[in-house]
Motif scaffolding. Sequence first.
Motif, short mmCIF file in Angstrom:
data_model
loop_
_atom_site.label_atom_id
_atom_site.label_comp_id
_atom_site.label_asym_id
_atom_site.label_seq_id
_atom_site.Cartn_x
_atom_site.Cartn_y
_atom_site.Cartn_z
N ALA A 65 -3.96 -0.99 6.76
CA ALA A 65 -4.73 -1.46 5.61
C ALA A 65 -5.46 -0.34 4.87
CB ALA A 65 -5.73 -2.53 6.04
N THR A 66 -5.77 0.76 5.55
CA THR A 66 -6.59 1.80 4.93
C THR A 66 -5.99 3.19 4.98
OG1 THR A 66 -7.80 2.27 6.97
CG2 THR A 66 -8.67 0.50 5.55
N ASP B 226 -4.27 3.19 10.36
CA ASP B 226 -4.51 1.80 9.99
C ASP B 226 -3.62 1.42 8.80
OD1 ASP B 226 -5.78 -0.50 8.61
OD2 ASP B 226 -7.30 -0.27 10.15
N LYS C 163 -10.39 11.60 -1.90
CA LYS C 163 -11.12 11.15 -0.72
C LYS C 163 -12.18 12.15 -0.28
CE LYS C 163 -7.35 12.74 2.32
NZ LYS C 163 -6.37 12.31 3.36
N ARG D 98 0.85 -1.20 0.00
CA ARG D 98 0.00 0.00 0.00
C ARG D 98 0.88 1.23 0.00
NH1 ARG D 98 -2.42 -3.87 3.19
NH2 ARG D 98 -4.56 -4.42 2.58
N CYS E 64 -3.77 8.52 0.05
CA CYS E 64 -3.54 7.20 -0.54
C CYS E 64 -3.17 7.34 -2.02
CB CYS E 64 -4.80 6.34 -0.41
SG CYS E 64 -5.30 6.01 1.28
N LYS F 86 -6.47 5.12 7.47
CA LYS F 86 -7.37 5.92 8.30
C LYS F 86 -6.71 6.24 9.64
CE LYS F 86 -11.82 4.55 6.35
NZ LYS F 86 -12.01 5.91 5.81
N TYR G 208 1.02 5.39 0.79
CA TYR G 208 0.40 6.51 1.51
C TYR G 208 1.31 7.73 1.46
CZ TYR G 208 -2.39 2.72 3.56
OH TYR G 208 -3.21 1.63 3.74
N ASP H 190 -7.00 11.32 7.82
CA ASP H 190 -6.43 10.12 7.23
C ASP H 190 -5.21 10.45 6.37
OD1 ASP H 190 -8.67 8.95 8.35
OD2 ASP H 190 -9.78 8.84 6.44
#
Length: 515
Positions: free
Chosen positions: A74-75, A72, A108, A39, A89, A77, A41, A86
């Motif tokens: 995974a996200t 998080d 977002k 991922r 991404c 957030k 970010y 957040d």
Amino acid sequence: MSADARRVIQLTQLSENRATRLIVEGENILLVRQGDTVRAYGADCPHAGGPLEEGALCNGRIVCPWHKGSFDIATGKVLEPPALFDLDCYPVTVEGDDVRVTPRKVDKQKTLTTTDKPKFVIVGSGAAGAAACTALRANGFAGHITLIGEESPEPYDRTALSKFVPSAEMSPTDVPALLPPHWLEKQQIDRIEASVIALDVAQRSIHLADGQELTYDTALLATGSVPELPSIKGCDLKSVYLLRNLRDAAALFEAAGNAHHVAIIGSGFIGLEVASALRKRGAQVTVVSSGRVPFERQFGSRLGMMFQHLHESQGVVFRFNEKLSEIAGDASNSQARAIVLESGARLEIDAVLIGVGVSPATGFLKGLSLQKDGGVIVNAGMQAAPGLYAAGDIAAFPLYENQEPLRIEHWRVAQQHAVIAAQNMCGARNRYQGVPYFWTYHYGNSFEYLGHATSWDDLVIDGSPEDHQFLALYVKDHKVIAVLACQREAATARLIGSLQAGLSADEALQLAKDE
């Protein structure tokens, strides 16, 4: 796959234990690997720009090294303040061993459609108030929100007031806002600058000093605390200062530019952070304290002495076991010119900072039983009464099960409280299970404190406090309940996610050293 995707690294070059920063077409991007999934970010913490790759990946979280905001994995957030938003991404794909990133942020933005009901009111526009506003909208609350506070229209970072403004490293006008420009307006949150003179808990009504009256369905109290002013002759003189808000900081900033000798009454965090800042400006500083050692109650005598020696090495003079008797002034202009101590000693000064403690700002509450000191008793969900929650300095909350509620006057704790309260105002049933955290700044050294210890059985120190490179573990009943550290940001980022679960000293040291 996007035509703009760029091959940036090989999967086998990415560790699952540490995030990786890359610059892709000018974008600072953080890559996080979990198995064969990657991922992407934004690489800098949205709170103060902390480099997230220098923090930790643990317990499914990305933890910022600077102030321990967490996200998080995974996200992206936000999970823990002081970050309130957040992570950005970026699209990422894995093809064989190639990791490809598209250097355009995923949109977002969400369209917000609000309603007039229910009506939520937040009383207090500081750190907790800002955190509550963001958390309410993030949790899908579309009702009416009113934010009431006496100060500037935009909530700001109060921690800068004692650390960076008196030293002139930051001007009062440059103190960072906690929310992006016009965020309240875009989120359709009403902002009222006014003093609350009464809040009737039974009637769910709020009365303002300008005569306005509001009603609410649910309210959050986030009014913080007010500095205590001793009943001593001369405290009303010019050049006698308190430090709680931006106005106070601006006044102290101006005074420090001309002051040769400043007396600080009290050796708490505000007092000694200001002492550090004023020495940077070249002012002579004398600290008057009724105690024996700075921070002895919080950190113990050995580490308290470390702070004392650090300040003394920079020219600060301490007058321990002393109390202020009087502030003497110049009759011609009402300026403070000397302090007189109970021992009879008289010190010529140009300015005085009073930093002897604070009290909860709760005098306006009607129909709610308070603690003796004015604190608001809340349950683990931050609820004080039906339709009423409290957060921050005023909230006496259960940090540990089967123990008396306590108040913790930390800026980040106030935000943690506010997030829990906002979630529960939206219908959740969450409990405070966080780890208190604060940082204090002295002569370029950031000292971090995790957890909360009122007493301990053992103090385990790894490193050298005298060189300001150490990790100190406060142990009670064979568990680490608090940590004080300097220049160990990655270690504290790893520890903060596991402290609540219970760690032995050996387990904490091992976790701190894991690379």
